[in-house]
Structures are given as C-alpha cells and as structure tokens.
Design a protein around this motif. Structure first.
Motif, PDB file in Angstrom:
ATOM      1  N   ALA A 250      57.665  60.438  46.573  1.00 58.95           N
ATOM      2  CA  ALA A 250      58.727  59.591  47.124  1.00 58.95           C
ATOM      3  C   ALA A 250      59.980  60.400  47.427  1.00 58.95           C
ATOM      4  CB  ALA A 250      59.039  58.445  46.169  1.00 58.95           C
ATOM      5  N   ALA A 251      60.299  61.386  46.584  1.00 56.25           N
ATOM      6  CA  ALA A 251      61.496  62.196  46.805  1.00 56.25           C
ATOM      7  C   ALA A 251      61.338  63.100  48.020  1.00 56.25           C
ATOM      8  CB  ALA A 251      61.810  63.024  45.561  1.00 56.25           C
ATOM      9  N   THR A 252      60.189  63.772  48.144  1.00 57.64           N
ATOM     10  CA  THR A 252      59.985  64.647  49.298  1.00 57.64           C
ATOM     11  C   THR A 252      59.910  63.822  50.582  1.00 57.64           C
ATOM     12  OG1 THR A 252      57.577  64.626  48.911  1.00 57.64           O
ATOM     13  CG2 THR A 252      58.834  66.440  47.965  1.00 57.64           C
ATOM     14  N   GLY A 253      59.357  62.617  50.489  1.00 58.50           N
ATOM     15  CA  GLY A 253      59.335  61.750  51.662  1.00 58.50           C
ATOM     16  C   GLY A 253      60.726  61.292  52.051  1.00 58.50           C
ATOM     17  N   ALA A 254      61.584  61.057  51.056  1.00 55.73           N
ATOM     18  CA  ALA A 254      62.967  60.694  51.357  1.00 55.73           C
ATOM     19  C   ALA A 254      63.678  61.835  52.075  1.00 55.73           C
ATOM     20  CB  ALA A 254      63.698  60.327  50.067  1.00 55.73           C
ATOM     21  N   ALA A 255      63.393  63.076  51.673  1.00 53.13           N
ATOM     22  CA  ALA A 255      63.985  64.224  52.361  1.00 53.13           C
ATOM     23  C   ALA A 255      63.461  64.324  53.793  1.00 53.13           C
ATOM     24  CB  ALA A 255      63.694  65.504  51.582  1.00 53.13           C
ATOM     25  N   SER A 256      62.173  64.058  54.001  1.00 48.00           N
ATOM     26  CA  SER A 256      61.621  64.063  55.360  1.00 48.00           C
ATOM     27  C   SER A 256      62.305  63.006  56.221  1.00 48.00           C
ATOM     28  CB  SER A 256      60.109  63.809  55.319  1.00 48.00           C
ATOM     29  OG  SER A 256      59.413  64.886  54.731  1.00 48.00           O
ATOM     30  N   ALA A 257      62.527  61.834  55.619  1.00 45.75           N
ATOM     31  CA  ALA A 257      63.224  60.775  56.351  1.00 45.75           C
ATOM     32  C   ALA A 257      64.657  61.181  56.661  1.00 45.75           C
ATOM     33  CB  ALA A 257      63.195  59.487  55.540  1.00 45.75           C
ATOM     34  N   ALA A 258      65.303  61.909  55.751  1.00 45.10           N
ATOM     35  CA  ALA A 258      66.671  62.362  55.983  1.00 45.10           C
ATOM     36  C   ALA A 258      66.738  63.321  57.168  1.00 45.10           C
ATOM     37  CB  ALA A 258      67.225  63.025  54.725  1.00 45.10           C
ATOM     38  N   CYS A 259      65.694  64.104  57.370  1.00 39.52           N
ATOM     39  CA  CYS A 259      65.657  64.975  58.550  1.00 39.52           C
ATOM     40  C   CYS A 259      65.746  64.135  59.826  1.00 39.52           C
ATOM     41  CB  CYS A 259      64.374  65.803  58.573  1.00 39.52           C
ATOM     42  SG  CYS A 259      64.200  66.978  57.224  1.00 39.52           S
ATOM     43  N   GLN A 260      65.102  62.992  59.825  1.00 43.52           N
ATOM     44  CA  GLN A 260      65.106  62.138  61.006  1.00 43.52           C
ATOM     45  C   GLN A 260      66.441  61.425  61.189  1.00 43.52           C
ATOM     46  OE1 GLN A 260      61.509  59.649  60.964  1.00 43.52           O
ATOM     47  NE2 GLN A 260      60.737  61.099  59.429  1.00 43.52           N
TER      48      GLN A 260
END
Length: 424
Positions: free
Chosen positions: A340-350
């Motif tokens: 969930a944390a790494t996915g949140a970072a991926s979403a932050a890139c967007q």
C-alpha cells in the motif's frame, strides 16, 4: 533529488515509500527506513510524562498514555484519552502522518513534491474530510487521500499487472478489507461496488491462535511454575509466534522457543498444523471477498486477478483458498506489508506527472454503474483544490444508542504538546 512520498498508516504498522525524479521519469518506489533501519514503525503513539509525544512506543505501559487503535475510530464522536487528555482520532492519525513527513524531509534534505496517504477502502466523505481538516491543522494541506484499494492496485500495476478489473484482498495486522477496482479511460484506477471488511481480524489473530496452541502444549510446565511466574515465562511468546508465523510461509516447520524457569522449551509447529488453526478465519475472509464480487454483479471469472496486500497474505493457505474459490490469478508482492505504501508513492508520481490520456478508452469488463455504497476515487479528481473550511457533512448513521456528550477542554496539555512538535 526531487521526490514524492507515499504513506500507509495501518492498524498495526505504518510504512512509507519514496519515488525520485530521474529526468522525465520516476524511479520505482522504495521503502523508507522509519524505525532503526526497518521500513515499518508500529502505529502507536505514547505521551510521555514530560509531555513529549513518541511514535512507535513504548509497547507496554498501563494503557493510559499509549494508543494504538485510532485509525478505525475516526468518525466516532467519542474522543480517545491519552494521558488523561481527550484527543480526536483523526488528530492522532494526522500526527503520525506529519511525523513520517518530517522524517523523510530530514532524510531527503527537502520537502516532497507530492504526498499521498492511503486510508481504509470503506471510508465515506465524512471520515475523509475529518482527516483532511486534521492534516491541514498541522500544515499538511496538499496531501492527496486515496483508498487503500487504489494504492494497492497502483503498486501491482507498477510491477506489471495490466488488468482492467481486479479484486483487492488486504489482510493487515488487525483488519481485513475486500474491494473492487477498475481502470478508468485516463489510465488511473478507481474503486467500485461496496467495499467490505472484518475488524478486528488479521495477522494478530493468527499469532494468538498459535500462542494458544503453545500454552496448551506447555500447560503442565506452566502449572508447575505457578501463576505468578506465567507472565515472565510467556513474555516473549507474542514475538516468537510472529517470527514462527513468518518462518512458516517459506519453511514446512519451525520451533517456538521460550525460556522457562524450568529450562528452555522448544515447541515444534508444522505448516499443516498452523494452517489448520487459521483456516476458519482465512475462509471467512475469502467468503467475504466472494460476497464483494457478487455484490457488484460480477462473476469471479470477470476479474483479471486478485491483488493481495498485507504481511499475512504471504501465508500459502491464503493464496490457495482464494485461487480455489475464485479461479483467477492471485498476485502477492515479495514485501506485501509495503504494497500500500509503495502504491501510494506510485500514485504520488501521477499527482505530479499525470499519465497521458490513452487514444482510445481502455476496455472495462464491467459495464454496471458504481454501487451506491462504493467509494469513487481517481487521481485527477482528487487533485482538484480543496476548501478545508467546507462542512464535512453529516456523520454516518449511528446505532440507536444514547451517548452522553463529553465536554472537552478548549486548550488541553496534549494540544499544546502536539503543537510543540513530535519525537520519534
């Protein structure tokens, strides 16, 4: 180097990940050490006698100055008591998020370009607005909130999942969530249908089932040392059960090792024994996952996969039962507790660099409208400016139980402590 930050505050642990700008692209998100080199810090707040707020401990005290159950309490009118001070649960979650932001700011040498914070998939606007206000009170006004459902699928997508419709199965330390996600024409993901959950159900229950087994095996030895020495004899039992649970995800057997007054004790546990203990609980989560799929008017075969998150999803029985019940691919990452944390970072890139809109809409296998109880969350919509003075609306319906109002002090010692700063 410019970076973005993703944060996941779970029921038992908190994790964070960053992605750094590399030219026009972003690096793959990587976990941030938060606790003596570990990427996980307990979701625990402790108010010390001197008024300092500590993150992650101590794990033991009389309970009056430590809280670890605040995330699921957000939206509850009754505040939590911490060191005799009344405090809203959303304030405590915001404090933990602010501490993570500060830790990463110090490590990276500057602020993040964007911050995405995950939250339980079943949250409605009322709870999200409470958290937004609490974050804004601490100066975090540009944080994007996303359902954990979405951050989980973003992590799997970054690792190669190319499906359009999936189920998310998130099994944390003390919570379980099942929800559905689909890809939008913009290439982002959104939740649909009605998320379901079991609370408290999670890895801590598996630890306790194993601990109960150990206590039964050692019943004669424990009876011999007397009740007074039970606590000291079993002090290391929770840690040992968690270690053995993790070992059994890759080994066929492991030993629970304890130091008793009568001498060292080794209790062998096989994977088959452990899976027999936890099977009813895991089966209940799988049945709830199935109800989530059917409740959205889907057949399991319409899913492109089931995406897992949470450390306990590494247990082979979990993937076995899900695969048998749904008959679709099941994906779990090597560090499932960080998904969930790494996915949140991926979403932050967007948030900083939105994906280009596809020339033609991506096919969506489920044409049904979003359910009335669903949580719709796509990144472009969440990036619109927010008015934090907006009324969060009415709270969700409450059971017909009369709760006497609690008069809160206008300026409590805890509030003054929190405004002075936090300590790790």
């Amino acid at each position: 180097m410019p970076y973005v930050l993703g944060i996941d505050i779970g029921s038992t642990n908190t994790a964070a990940a960053v992605a750094r700008r590399d030219g026009r692209a972003w690096t793959r998100p990587e976990a941030v050490p938060l606790n003596a080199g570990s990427p996980l810090v307990p979701s625990v707040l402790h108010l010390a006698e001197d008024g300092a707020l500590h993150i992650g401990g101590p794990a033991t005290d009389d309970g009056s100055r430590t809280t670890r159950d605040f995330v699921r309490r957000i939206g509850d009118d009754v505040p939590l008591l911490l060191g005799g001070e009344a405090c809203a649960p959303q304030t405590l979650m915001a404090e933990l998020a602010a501490w993570v932001v500060e830790q990463v700011h110090t490590a990276e040498g500057g602020p993040a370009e964007a911050v995405v914070l995950s939250h339980p998939a079943g949250w409605r606007p009322y709870r999200r607005e409470l958290l937004r206000r609490a974050l804004a009170d601490l100066g975090l006004r540009a944080v994007t909130l996303l359902p954990r459902t979405v951050t989980v699928v973003e992590s799997h997508a970054a690792r190669g999942f190319a499906g359009t419709t999936a189920a998310v199965y998130a099994l944390g330390g003390a919570s379980f969530e099942a929800a559905l996600v689909r890809r939008t024409p913009r290439g982002t993901y959104e939740s649909f249908g009605t998320p379901q959950g079991l609370d408290p159900v999670g890895g801590a229950d598996f630890d306790e089932l194993l601990a109960s087994h150990v206590r039964t095996v050692l019943s004669r030895e424990l009876a011999a040392i007397g009740r007074r020495d039970h606590h000291a004899a079993l002090r290391d039992l929770p840690v040992e059960c968690d270690r053995v649970k993790r070992a059994l995800t890759v080994e066929p057997a492991a030993d629970v090792v304890l130091s008793l007054p009568t001498g060292p004790a080794r209790i062998p546990v096989t994977r088959a024994q452990f899976e027999a203990m936890i099977r009813p609980t895991v089966q209940a989560t799988v049945e709830l996952l199935l109800r989530t799929v059917h409740g959205a008017g889907l057949a399991p075969t319409q899913l492109d996969g089931v995406l897992l998150a949470g450390g306990s999803t590494r247990i082979p029985l979990v993937t076995e039962l899900i695969g048998t019940a749904l008959g679709v691919p099941v994906e779990v990452e090597p560090d499932a507790q960080l998904t969930a944390a790494t996915g949140a970072a991926s979403a932050a890139c967007q948030v900083v660099s939105p994906r280009p809109r596809p020339q033609s809409p991506a096919p969506v296998r489920d044409p049904a409208p979003v359910g009335g109880g669903g949580v719709r969350a796509s990144l472009p919509a969440l990036r619109r400016p927010r008015n934090h003075a907006t009324d969060p609306g009415d709270p969700p319906p409450r059971p017909p139980v009369r709760i006497l109002p609690l008069d809160l002090p206008k300026a409590s010692r805890l509030a003054l402590t929190l405004s002075r700063g936090r300590e790790g």
